[in-house]
Scaffold this motif. Structure first.
Motif, PDB file in Angstrom:
ATOM      1  N   ILE A  94       0.719  -1.236   0.210  1.00 17.03           N
ATOM      2  CA  ILE A  94      -0.101  -0.174   0.037  1.00 17.03           C
ATOM      3  C   ILE A  94       0.815   1.333  -0.053  1.00 17.03           C
ATOM      4  CG2 ILE A  94      -1.946   1.251   1.296  1.00 17.03           C
ATOM      5  CD1 ILE A  94      -2.429  -1.384   2.728  1.00 17.03           C
ATOM      6  N   PRO A  95       0.703   2.189  -0.911  1.00 14.21           N
ATOM      7  CA  PRO A  95       1.358   3.363  -0.999  1.00 14.21           C
ATOM      8  C   PRO A  95       1.462   4.140   0.663  1.00 14.21           C
ATOM      9  CG  PRO A  95       0.067   3.366  -2.589  1.00 14.21           C
ATOM     10  CD  PRO A  95      -0.394   2.087  -1.933  1.00 14.21           C
ATOM     11  N   GLU A  96       2.524   4.535   0.960  1.00 14.51           N
ATOM     12  CA  GLU A  96       2.759   5.196   2.059  1.00 14.51           C
ATOM     13  C   GLU A  96       1.727   6.417   2.392  1.00 14.51           C
ATOM     14  OE1 GLU A  96       6.104   7.231   5.170  1.00 14.51           O
ATOM     15  OE2 GLU A  96       6.558   6.615   3.163  1.00 14.51           O
ATOM     16  N   ASN A  97       1.343   7.037   1.445  1.00 20.29           N
ATOM     17  CA  ASN A  97       0.455   8.233   1.678  1.00 20.29           C
ATOM     18  C   ASN A  97      -1.010   7.772   1.922  1.00 20.29           C
ATOM     19  OD1 ASN A  97       0.390   7.553  -1.072  1.00 20.29           O
ATOM     20  ND2 ASN A  97      -0.365   9.411  -1.921  1.00 20.29           N
ATOM     21  N   CYS A  98      -1.250   6.280   1.528  1.00 18.91           N
ATOM     22  CA  CYS A  98      -2.712   5.915   1.444  1.00 18.91           C
ATOM     23  C   CYS A  98      -2.823   5.229   3.119  1.00 18.91           C
ATOM     24  CB  CYS A  98      -3.094   5.028   0.480  1.00 18.91           C
ATOM     25  SG  CYS A  98      -3.161   5.755  -1.014  1.00 18.91           S
ATOM     26  N   LEU A  99      -1.612   5.000   3.594  1.00 22.17           N
ATOM     27  CA  LEU A  99      -1.821   4.005   4.868  1.00 22.17           C
ATOM     28  C   LEU A  99      -2.898   4.633   6.042  1.00 22.17           C
ATOM     29  CD1 LEU A  99       1.756   2.586   5.822  1.00 22.17           C
ATOM     30  CD2 LEU A  99      -0.689   1.473   5.207  1.00 22.17           C
ATOM     31  N   SER A 100      -2.865   6.110   6.087  1.00 23.89           N
ATOM     32  CA  SER A 100      -3.617   6.784   6.987  1.00 23.89           C
ATOM     33  C   SER A 100      -5.256   6.773   6.699  1.00 23.89           C
ATOM     34  CB  SER A 100      -3.249   8.330   7.101  1.00 23.89           C
ATOM     35  OG  SER A 100      -3.186   8.818   6.048  1.00 23.89           O
ATOM     36  N   ASP A 101      -5.534   6.377   5.672  1.00 25.02           N
ATOM     37  CA  ASP A 101      -6.731   6.639   5.135  1.00 25.02           C
ATOM     38  C   ASP A 101      -7.389   5.186   5.039  1.00 25.02           C
ATOM     39  OD1 ASP A 101      -6.703   9.313   4.947  1.00 25.02           O
ATOM     40  OD2 ASP A 101      -5.886   9.265   2.897  1.00 25.02           O
ATOM     41  N   PHE A 103      -8.441   2.879   6.788  1.00 25.94           N
ATOM     42  CA  PHE A 103      -9.600   2.439   7.907  1.00 25.94           C
ATOM     43  C   PHE A 103     -10.561   3.566   8.041  1.00 25.94           C
ATOM     44  CE2 PHE A 103      -5.752   0.667   9.840  1.00 25.94           C
ATOM     45  CZ  PHE A 103      -5.895  -0.756   9.894  1.00 25.94           C
ATOM     46  N   THR A 104     -10.540   4.647   6.994  1.00 22.23           N
ATOM     47  CA  THR A 104     -11.648   5.366   6.835  1.00 22.23           C
ATOM     48  C   THR A 104     -12.754   4.624   5.851  1.00 22.23           C
ATOM     49  OG1 THR A 104     -10.228   7.237   7.001  1.00 22.23           O
ATOM     50  CG2 THR A 104     -12.378   7.535   6.071  1.00 22.23           C
ATOM     51  N   ALA A 105     -13.781   5.013   6.415  1.00 24.03           N
ATOM     52  CA  ALA A 105     -15.017   4.279   5.850  1.00 24.03           C
ATOM     53  C   ALA A 105     -15.124   4.783   4.076  1.00 24.03           C
ATOM     54  CB  ALA A 105     -16.573   4.926   6.224  1.00 24.03           C
ATOM     55  N   PHE A 106     -15.366   3.806   3.159  1.00 22.69           N
ATOM     56  CA  PHE A 106     -15.705   4.194   1.830  1.00 22.69           C
ATOM     57  C   PHE A 106     -14.431   4.324   1.138  1.00 22.69           C
ATOM     58  CE2 PHE A 106     -19.762   5.441   3.646  1.00 22.69           C
ATOM     59  CZ  PHE A 106     -20.332   4.218   3.340  1.00 22.69           C
ATOM     60  N   SER A 107     -13.249   4.046   1.723  1.00 25.55           N
ATOM     61  CA  SER A 107     -11.965   4.371   1.289  1.00 25.55           C
ATOM     62  C   SER A 107     -11.346   3.033   0.595  1.00 25.55           C
ATOM     63  CB  SER A 107     -10.943   4.847   2.360  1.00 25.55           C
ATOM     64  OG  SER A 107      -9.486   5.126   1.639  1.00 25.55           O
ATOM     65  N   GLN A 108     -10.948   3.306  -0.498  1.00 25.07           N
ATOM     66  CA  GLN A 108     -10.162   2.174  -1.464  1.00 25.07           C
ATOM     67  C   GLN A 108      -8.977   2.577  -2.178  1.00 25.07           C
ATOM     68  OE1 GLN A 108     -13.680   0.747  -3.945  1.00 25.07           O
ATOM     69  NE2 GLN A 108     -13.752  -1.079  -2.780  1.00 25.07           N
ATOM     70  N   VAL A 109      -8.024   1.884  -2.081  1.00 28.19           N
ATOM     71  CA  VAL A 109      -6.978   2.195  -2.507  1.00 28.19           C
ATOM     72  C   VAL A 109      -6.650   1.297  -4.109  1.00 28.19           C
ATOM     73  CG1 VAL A 109      -4.143   1.944  -2.403  1.00 28.19           C
ATOM     74  CG2 VAL A 109      -5.466   2.420  -0.690  1.00 28.19           C
TER      75      VAL A 109
END
Length: 205
Positions: A94-101, A103-109
């Motif tokens: 997972i890209p590092e800049n996406c790790l913080s998101d 666990f956020t609802a409706f967030s998909q990488v």
């Protein structure tokens, strides 16, 4: 609700093997035979671990997925003990800049067309909420192109507070007596511990 750790994780690994095989992945379990007992809602615990294993299988090809169980001292709580359930994979990461998101609802990488999924983006959000209900937490670490590790940490309590209470009589000498007028069992000289997480049942008891 207490339950033995080893049988629980063994069952989860067996259930996840067909999904792992679809992408030619090796699924491993690292858990001591005497891993002990976890005092947590087994349904919630299974749901979290099953989701993490499913995600690892989906985003890994020709690789390895490991479910590992370990114990460690709670650094912020002297005498405390935590149980760690880790799901590690050698997937795309997972890209590092996406790790913080994540666990956020409706967030998909977006991980490329070969890993396109039809999920709602709620899986990890629910896992995070379940972890809170289990009295623990969940975290993620990942390196793009190398894999990810998701860790579920559950508070196992303080080892110094784990005591055994002996009955006033030896168990072999306590004989139940039946009160025929009420058809109930009366056990003299014993202590009974009732554990119930349902509020309605708590009031009844």
């Amino acid at each position: 609700e207490p339950g033995k750790i080893r049988p629980l994780v063994e069952e989860l690994v067996q259930q996840s093997k067909p999904l792992a095989a679809e992408r030619r992945n090796l699924l491993k379990l690292e858990c001591a035979a005497d891993a002990g007992i976890v005092f947590a809602d087994p349904m919630r615990l299974r749901q979290v671990l099953a989701t993490l294993l499913s995600n690892a299988c989906k985003f890994t090809r020709d690789g390895q997925i490991t479910l590992a169980v370990s114990h460690r001292d709670a650094g912020d709580d002297p005498g405390g003990l935590r149980i760690l359930f880790q799901v590690r994979d050698t997937g795309i990461g997972i890209p590092e800049n996406c790790l913080s998101d994540i666990f956020t609802a409706f967030s998909q990488v977006y991980r490329g067309p070969q890993y396109r999924t039809t999920g709602t983006g709620l899986g990890l959000t629910i896992c995070s909420q379940m972890a809170d209900l289990l009295g623990g937490g969940i975290s993620a670490a990942s390196t793009l192109g190398e894999g990810s590790t998701f860790t579920l940490s559950i508070d196992a309590g303080k080892t110094s507070e784990l005591t055994f209470i002996e009955s006033a009589r030896s168990p072999s000498t306590v004989e139940p007596k039946v009160d025929e007028s009420y058809r109930r069992v009366v056990i003299d000289g014993s202590r009974i511990l009732v554990v119930e997480d349902g509020e309605d049942n708590q009031r009844i008891i």
